[in-house]
Design an enzyme around this catalytic site. Structure first.
Site, short mmCIF file in Angstrom:
data_model
loop_
_atom_site.label_atom_id
_atom_site.label_comp_id
_atom_site.label_asym_id
_atom_site.label_seq_id
_atom_site.Cartn_x
_atom_site.Cartn_y
_atom_site.Cartn_z
N GLU A 23 -7.05 18.18 -35.84
CA GLU A 23 -7.70 17.51 -36.75
C GLU A 23 -9.04 18.28 -36.84
O GLU A 23 -9.77 18.78 -35.93
CB GLU A 23 -8.29 16.10 -35.99
CG GLU A 23 -8.99 15.45 -37.04
CD GLU A 23 -9.41 14.08 -36.44
OE1 GLU A 23 -9.00 13.74 -35.62
OE2 GLU A 23 -10.23 13.32 -37.03
N ARG A 35 -1.48 19.50 -21.06
CA ARG A 35 -2.71 19.75 -21.49
C ARG A 35 -3.39 21.21 -20.75
O ARG A 35 -3.06 20.87 -19.43
CB ARG A 35 -3.81 18.68 -21.66
CG ARG A 35 -3.42 18.06 -22.78
CD ARG A 35 -4.43 16.93 -22.75
NE ARG A 35 -5.84 17.21 -23.34
CZ ARG A 35 -6.08 16.90 -24.47
NH1 ARG A 35 -5.35 16.43 -25.28
NH2 ARG A 35 -7.37 17.00 -25.22
N LYS A 93 -16.02 17.21 -27.53
CA LYS A 93 -16.87 17.45 -28.60
C LYS A 93 -18.24 16.77 -28.59
O LYS A 93 -19.47 17.17 -28.70
CB LYS A 93 -16.29 16.87 -29.99
CG LYS A 93 -15.61 17.83 -30.53
CD LYS A 93 -14.74 17.44 -31.70
CE LYS A 93 -13.72 16.34 -31.72
NZ LYS A 93 -12.43 17.12 -31.25
P1 ATP Z 1 -10.31 17.20 -28.63
O1 ATP Z 1 -10.39 15.74 -28.14
O2 ATP Z 1 -10.53 18.11 -27.03
O3 ATP Z 1 -10.61 17.72 -29.66
P2 ATP Z 1 -7.67 16.73 -29.77
O4 ATP Z 1 -6.20 16.55 -29.15
O5 ATP Z 1 -8.32 15.58 -30.34
O6 ATP Z 1 -8.54 17.37 -28.50
P3 ATP Z 1 -6.87 17.91 -32.07
O7 ATP Z 1 -7.41 18.77 -32.81
O8 ATP Z 1 -6.26 16.84 -32.50
O9 ATP Z 1 -7.60 17.72 -30.83
O10 ATP Z 1 -5.63 18.92 -31.53
C1 ATP Z 1 -4.67 19.89 -32.03
C2 ATP Z 1 -3.70 20.15 -31.27
O11 ATP Z 1 -4.07 20.74 -29.95
C3 ATP Z 1 -3.04 18.83 -30.53
O12 ATP Z 1 -1.45 19.07 -30.74
C4 ATP Z 1 -3.28 18.68 -29.29
O13 ATP Z 1 -2.33 18.06 -28.65
C5 ATP Z 1 -3.55 20.08 -28.77
N1 ATP Z 1 -4.53 20.13 -27.61
C6 ATP Z 1 -5.82 19.51 -27.68
N2 ATP Z 1 -6.55 19.74 -26.68
C7 ATP Z 1 -5.67 20.57 -25.73
C8 ATP Z 1 -5.57 20.88 -24.36
N3 ATP Z 1 -6.60 20.72 -23.65
N4 ATP Z 1 -4.63 21.69 -23.97
C9 ATP Z 1 -3.37 21.85 -24.78
N5 ATP Z 1 -3.56 21.25 -25.98
C10 ATP Z 1 -4.26 20.86 -26.68
MG MG Z 2 -9.62 16.41 -31.89
MG MG Z 3 -7.07 14.79 -32.33
#
Ligand code: ATP
Ligand code: MG
Ligand code: MG
Length: 565
Positions: free
Chosen positions: A32, A258, A268
C-alpha cells in the site's frame, strides 16, 4: 555476492509450487503506497520476485491504492526505487485503482447473484450481529440482508452516485455467518469516502475494501501463487469464497512468516513520531530500518537478500536481533569491498629519520582477500597521522601500540617506528604531537596500526558519522514510558576531522562496491555504493551529504560484534 537470482535455489516454498506446478508462475508484490518500505518488506519483495524468478515466471509490482486518505506520490516513487535497488524488475507496474471500473462491475455481479447487500448498520450494531464484544452470543443478520436484489442494486448505485454520506451505508458480502471464521461474517466490500484519490481524482465516491479488492486483482492479473504473510491465513477462506462465488479465475493464496527486527521500531506511526520529534534527521536516517535508511547507511542490497536467504522462508514469524543482521552485512562486506586506511581522531607523528622517504609511493592491494581488486597507491610522508587511541603517554607491559620507548608497525610500511617523545597542547591538555624514529632492529612488531599520510600525500579530511543503537532496550515498543523514553542519547558520534588516505579516490571512482551487486547491473549506484573497510576501524560508505569539497562517511557496521563504538 548474493545475486537476486540465487534466492530460492534452496527450494523455498517448493511445497507451495508443487501444489500448483504451473507455468508461467505469476506473483505480485502488493504494497500500500502509504509509507516507506522497511526491512520486513525486503523479505516480501525477495519472496514474491524471487519465487517468480526461480520458476522463470513474472512478478507484478502492484500498488494497492484503495485508501485515498493515506496515499502519496513520494511513496509510489520510493517503493519502486527500492524494488529495483534490491535487484528486481517488475514485470509490470499496476495499481488496484486501475481496476476500479472492473471491481465495480464485480460488485454489481455479486449483488446480482444475491451475494451482496447494502447495509445501514453502525459499528455498534455490527458488533452485536457478530456475537458481541467477545463473539460469545449467537450471531445474526440484520434486516438489510433480506433486501431483494433490485433494491440492493439501486442502493449500491445510490452509494456510487453520492446519495449517501460516508458511513451511512456500505456494501456487504453475503457469506456464511455460521462459519467459525470471522472472515466469513458478511465482510464489507465497498465503503463511501469523500476524499479525492491521487489517481482517479473525484471520479469515485465509493472505494473497495482490501477483502474485496485483493483476491480479485490477483485474479485479473492471473496470479498463480498469491504469497502473503501469515496474518492473512484467516483471510484465505474469504479470498477463495469471493473468486469462487463470482466464477472468476482462482489464484492460490499461501502464507509465509513476517520478518521483524528487535531493538528498533518499524511501524509507520512510531517512525513518524521519531521524525517529527527530530530524534532522527528523517525517514532515511541511517539509524532507522526503513529501506531508504538502510541504503543510506551503506548496506548493500545483496547483503539484505543474503540475510533473507539465511533466515529462510517458512511460516514462522521471525524476530531477529539487529546484531544478527549486522553479522550478515559484515560477512558480506568482508569478501566484497576494498580496504583503506582511515583515522577518526588524528594525532600527528613526526618520524625524525624519514627525510629521504618523504613522498615515497607505496603500491598496496585494495584487498588482501581478493587480489583481483587490484592495487592502490599511497604516499609516505615524514609526518603521518595515527589514531589518538593508538598512542599512550605511559607505556605498560600489556600494551602493544605506540608509547614512549615502544615500537609499533605501520600497516604497509616495511620498518616499524618507535616513539621517542611527545608534546602536550597547553590549551586542551591533550597530546599534540608525537616524535618517533624507525626501529630497524626490532623483530616483527606485535601490532600494526593504520595511518594516513600528511600534506602532499593526497589524503583528505572527512566527516565520519558513527552510529549506535537508536534504542536502549530490545523491545522499545513496550518500554516503560513509551518508545521515545527508550531512545539512546548516544546513538551518533561525529568525527569532524577524520582523515582518509589517497586510495579513497580510486575506490570512489570505481564504485559501486561490491562490483557485481544488483545496483551495479542497473548501471547506477548512489554515493552509498562507495563502500570500503577502514582497516582496524569499521566498514564505511559515503553519505549523500557529501560534496566535492567535503566527504561525509557513515559507519555501516563495526568490524567485530560488540566492538564498542
Ligand atoms: P506495515 O504496517 O509495516 O506497513 P503492511 O502489511 O501494512 O505493513 P503493506 O505495504 O501493505 O504493509 O505490505 C506489502 C506487502 O509486504 C504485504 O504482502 C505484506 O504482507 C508484506 N509485509 C509487510 N510487512 C512485512 C514483514 N515485516 N515481513 C514480511 N512481509 C511483510
Ligand atoms: Mg502498510
Ligand atoms: Mg497493508
Amino acid at each position: 555476492v548474493m545475486d537476486p537470482e540465487a534466492m530460492f535455489k534452496q527450494g523455498f516454498l517448493n511445497d507451495v509450487y508443487n501444489e500448483r506446478p504451473v507455468k508461467p508462475v505469476v506473483t505480485r508484490f502488493p504494497p500500500e503506497p502509504n509509507g516507506y518500505l522497511h526491512i520486513g518488506h525486503a523479505k516480501a519483495i525477495a519472496v514474491n520476485f524471487g519465487f517468480a524468478k526461480y520458476h522463470s515466471g513474472r512478478c507484478y509490482l502492484r500498488f494497492d491504492d484503495t485508501n485515498p486518505e493515506a496515499e502519496e506520490e513520494v511513496y509510489f516513487l520510493s517503493i519502486e526505487e527500492m524494488v529495483r535497488w534490491l535487484g528486481f524488475t517488475p514485470y509490470q507496474i499496476t495499481h488496484s485503482s486501475d481496476n476500479f471500473g472492473k471491481l465495480y462491475e464485480m460488485a454489481e455481479k455479486l449483488i446480482g447473484l444475491g451475494k451482496g447487500y447494502v447495509c445501514y448498520c453502525n459499528e455498534e450494531q455490527l458488533k452485536l450481529q457478530r456475537g458481541g464484544e467477545k463473539s460469545t452470543s449467537p450471531r445474526f443478520r440484520c434486516e438489510h440482508a433480506d433486501q431483494i436484489i433490485e433494491d440492493n442494486l439501486q442502493k449500491f448505485r445510490d452509494m456510487r452516485d453520492g446519495k449517501y454520506k460516508p458511513k451511512e451505508a456500505f456494501l456487504r458480502m453475503k457469506q456464511d455467518i455460521t462459519d467459525g471464521n470471522p472472515q466469513m461474517w458478511d465482510l464489507a466490500a465497498y465503503r463511501i469516502k469523500d476524499e479525492p484519490h491521487h489517481r482517479t481524482g473525484t471520479e469515485w465516491k465509493i472505494y473497495p475494501t482490501y477483502d474485496f479488492t485483493h483476491g480479485l486483482c490477483d485474479s485479473f492479473e492471473s496470479v498463480t501463487h498469491s504469497l502473503c504473510t501469515t496474518e492473512f491465513i484467516q483471510s484465505r477462506v474469504s479470498y477463495e469464497w469471493l473468486n469462487k462465488t463470482l466464477g472468476v479465475y482462482e489464484p492460490m493464496q499461501r502464507e509465509y512468516g513476517r520478518l521483524s527486527l528487535s531493538g528498533t521500531v518499524l511501524s509507520k506511526r512510531k517512525l513518524k513520531t521519531l521524525v517529527e520529534n527530530r530524534v532522527v534527521r528523517g525517514w532515511d536516517d541511517p539509524r532507522l530500518y526503513t529501506l531508504i535508511a538502510v541504503r543510506r547507511r551503506g548496506v548493500p542490497p545483496g547483503a539484505i537478500l543474503e540475510f533473507v536467504n539465511e533466515l529462510g522462508v517458512t511460516t514462522s514469524k521471525t524476530i531477529i536481533q539487529i546484531t544478527r543482521f549486522e553479522q550478515t552485512i559484515r560477512r558480506y562486506l568482508e569478501r566484497t569491498v576494498p580496504r583503506l586506511m582511515v583515522v577518526l581522531d588524528p594525532l600527528p607523528v613526526v618520524i625524525e629519520d624519514a627525510d629521504e622517504l618523504e613522498g615515497t609511493e607505496l603500491t598496496v592491494p585494495l584487498s588482501p582477500k581478493n587480489p583481483a581488486m587490484g592495487d592502490r597507491k599511497i604516499k609516505f610522508t615524514k609526518t603521518v597521522y595515527i589514531d589518538r587511541s593508538d598512542f599512550r603517554e605511559v607505556d605498560s607491559k600489556d600494551y602493544f601500540r605506540l608509547a614512549p620507548g615502544k615500537t609499533v608497525g605501520l600497516l604497509q610500511v616495511p620498518s616499524p617506528i618507535k616513539a621517542t617523545s611527545f608534546t602536550i597542547d597547553e590549551a586542551t591538555g591533550r597530546v599534540k604531537e608525537v616524535r618517533a624514529v624507525f626501529d630497524r632492529e626490532s623483530k616483527k612488531p606485535k601490532t600494526y596500526i593504520q595511518w594516513v599520510g600528511g600534506q602532499g600525500s593526497g589524503s583528505r579530511r572527512v566527516e565520519v558519522r558513527v552510529y549506535n543503537a537508536l534504542f536502549k532496550s530490545e523491545d522499545p515498543g513496550t518500554a516503560e514510558g513509551g518508545f521515545l523514553n527508550d531512545v539512546n542519547p548516544d546513538s551518533e558520534t561525529i568525527y569532524p576531522d577524520a582523515l582518509i588516505e589517497s586510495g579513497f579516490e580510486e575506490v570512489k571512482n570505481r564504485a559501486p562496491w561490491p562490483e557485481a551487486a544488483g545496483e551495479n547491473k542497473l548501471g547506477k549506484g548512489g554515493p552509498e555504493s562507495v563502500r570500503f573497510q577502514g582497516m582496524r576501524v569499521a566498514y564505511f560508505a559515503m553519505d549523500p551529504d557529501s560534496t566535492d569539497e567535503k566527504i561525509v562517511l557513515n559507519r555501516i557496521v563495526s568490524l567485530k560484534e560488540d566492538a564498542g563504538k
